[in-house]
Design an enzyme around this catalytic site. Structure first.
Site, PDB file in Angstrom:
ATOM      1  N   ASP A 129      28.179 -33.387  19.973  1.00 12.94           N
ATOM      2  CA  ASP A 129      26.791 -33.813  20.182  1.00 12.94           C
ATOM      3  C   ASP A 129      26.785 -35.167  20.885  1.00 12.94           C
ATOM      4  OD1 ASP A 129      24.104 -34.384  20.096  1.00 12.94           O
ATOM      5  OD2 ASP A 129      23.844 -33.818  17.995  1.00 12.94           O
TER       6      ASP A 129
ATOM      7  N   ASN B 240      23.066 -36.694   2.096  1.00 14.96           N
ATOM      8  CA  ASN B 240      22.995 -36.038   0.788  1.00 14.96           C
ATOM      9  C   ASN B 240      22.574 -34.572   0.910  1.00 14.96           C
ATOM     10  OD1 ASN B 240      20.306 -36.284   1.424  1.00 14.96           O
ATOM     11  ND2 ASN B 240      19.703 -37.288  -0.482  1.00 14.96           N
TER      12      ASN B 240
ATOM     13  N   ASN C  35      24.181 -45.633  25.472  1.00 15.79           N
ATOM     14  CA  ASN C  35      23.483 -46.452  24.497  1.00 15.79           C
ATOM     15  C   ASN C  35      24.392 -47.383  23.710  1.00 15.79           C
ATOM     16  OD1 ASN C  35      21.622 -44.246  25.204  1.00 15.79           O
ATOM     17  ND2 ASN C  35      20.313 -45.157  23.653  1.00 15.79           N
ATOM     18  N   ASP C  36      25.719 -47.284  23.896  1.00 16.36           N
ATOM     19  CA  ASP C  36      26.633 -48.180  23.189  1.00 16.36           C
ATOM     20  C   ASP C  36      27.402 -49.070  24.163  1.00 16.36           C
ATOM     21  OD1 ASP C  36      27.787 -45.896  24.079  1.00 16.36           O
ATOM     22  OD2 ASP C  36      28.720 -45.328  22.198  1.00 16.36           O
TER      23      ASP C  36
ATOM     24  N   SER D 193      19.933 -33.219   2.060  1.00 11.05           N
ATOM     25  CA  SER D 193      18.525 -32.894   1.820  1.00 11.05           C
ATOM     26  C   SER D 193      17.660 -33.825   2.671  1.00 11.05           C
ATOM     27  CB  SER D 193      18.153 -33.045   0.345  1.00 11.05           C
ATOM     28  OG  SER D 193      18.195 -34.403  -0.040  1.00 11.05           O
TER      29      SER D 193
ATOM     30  N   CYS E 296      17.831 -35.077  24.371  1.00 13.41           N
ATOM     31  CA  CYS E 296      18.924 -34.260  23.858  1.00 13.41           C
ATOM     32  C   CYS E 296      19.358 -33.143  24.796  1.00 13.41           C
ATOM     33  CB  CYS E 296      18.575 -33.701  22.482  1.00 13.41           C
ATOM     34  SG  CYS E 296      17.185 -32.542  22.425  1.00 13.41           S
TER      35      CYS E 296
ATOM     36  N   ASP F  91      19.535 -35.594   8.617  1.00 11.79           N
ATOM     37  CA  ASP F  91      19.807 -36.147   7.298  1.00 11.79           C
ATOM     38  C   ASP F  91      20.588 -37.452   7.451  1.00 11.79           C
ATOM     39  OD1 ASP F  91      20.433 -36.611   4.619  1.00 11.79           O
ATOM     40  OD2 ASP F  91      22.088 -35.172   4.615  1.00 11.79           O
TER      41      ASP F  91
ATOM     42  N   ASN G 235      26.280 -40.571  26.912  1.00  9.70           N
ATOM     43  CA  ASN G 235      25.184 -41.512  26.701  1.00  9.70           C
ATOM     44  C   ASN G 235      25.673 -42.939  26.884  1.00  9.70           C
ATOM     45  OD1 ASN G 235      25.559 -43.005  23.949  1.00  9.70           O
ATOM     46  ND2 ASN G 235      26.117 -40.872  23.507  1.00  9.70           N
TER      47      ASN G 235
ATOM     48  N   ASP H  95      15.080 -39.996   6.660  1.00  7.93           N
ATOM     49  CA  ASP H  95      15.327 -38.616   7.071  1.00  7.93           C
ATOM     50  C   ASP H  95      14.149 -38.111   7.905  1.00  7.93           C
ATOM     51  OD1 ASP H  95      17.658 -38.667   5.626  1.00  7.93           O
ATOM     52  OD2 ASP H  95      16.844 -37.595   3.903  1.00  7.93           O
TER      53      ASP H  95
ATOM     54  N   HIS I 256      16.444 -29.600  18.545  1.00  2.22           N
ATOM     55  CA  HIS I 256      17.562 -30.437  18.980  1.00  2.22           C
ATOM     56  C   HIS I 256      18.546 -29.547  19.730  1.00  2.22           C
ATOM     57  CE1 HIS I 256      20.232 -33.734  19.318  1.00  2.22           C
ATOM     58  NE2 HIS I 256      21.146 -33.276  18.467  1.00  2.22           N
TER      59      HIS I 256
END
Length: 226
Positions: free
Chosen positions: A217, A169, A89-90, A171, A136, A165, A87, A188, A194
């Site tokens: 990834d 955490n 993007n940076d 969740s 993706c 996430d 990618n 989140d 994906h």
């Protein structure tokens, strides 16, 4: 094929699939309607110099060329460099620019790509400016090509109802006011699907129980190490 290699794969059927196969299927869509998209990896189609250039353009090489080159025999290091370079993007001259919203009319809609070779050759033709656009499954398809081209067995993984996430955490947090109305303050999210990659190599840094498929990834989500 060599038992002493960090990427040695003993099963011949797996070598045929994850090293030599130039065609594959990528699963996308949602959990109720899974779509199979054909993808041409083409890792043997005159791409080696492009993939080596990918290593030479990376921020890792620019920051410390001697260290970078000395570590190119380490598949986990090469995997990290390639995942950052797939990618753009940076701002590192990466292969693909990601885009998920708005119009694609001035460039290629991600859904129209069906293989890696044309993307990688366009990247070289455009003097290593990021090709527009990827999502993706496109990032994963191109990374599979690059890693197989460099001799690392690689496959794609599709996950549906895929949780992202952000705050680590473990969740997915949703917030509501005292009346039960949803508050749009959580970062989140859960995506329809994906796609990422797994590569096969040993992990002497972690121990033998961690040998085998390793997650990589290339989709740009959050910054790593700045």
């Amino acid at each position: 094929w060599f038992p002493g290699d960090d990427v040695y794969m003993s099963n011949e059927n797996e070598r045929q699939e994850y090293v030599l196969n130039e065609n594959g299927i990528i699963f996308v869509g949602n959990a109720r309607y899974i779509e199979a998209r054909g993808w041409y990896y083409g890792q043997f189609q005159d791409l080696l110099n492009i993939c080596l250039t990918m290593l030479d353009l990376s921020l890792y090489y620019r920051q410390d060329p001697a260290m970078d080159v000395s570590r190119r025999g380490d598949p986990k290091y090469v995997g990290r460099v390639i995942s950052s370079m797939i990618n753009g993007n940076d701002n590192d001259n990466g292969v693909l620019l990601g885009k998920w919203q708005g119009s694609f009319h001035s460039h290629e809609n991600p859904s129209r790509w069906d293989g890696s070779v044309v993307i990688l050759k366009k990247w070289r033709q455009d003097n290593y400016r990021p090709v527009q656009y990827g999502q993706c499954w496109v990032f994963a398809g191109v990374m599979c090509t690059a890693l197989r081209c460099l001799g690392i067995p690689t496959r794609l993984v599709s996950n549906f109802n895929s949780a992202h996430d952000v705050d680590r955490n473990l969740s997915i947090d949703k917030y509501y006011d005292s009346s039960g109305r949803s508050l749009n303050i959580g970062k989140d999210s859960t995506w329809d699907y994906h796609v990422w990659n797994e590569s096969w190599f040993i992990r002497p840094d972690l121990g033998r129980s961690y040998n085998g498929w390793q997650v990589l990834d290339a989709t740009p989500q959050e910054q790593s190490r700045g």
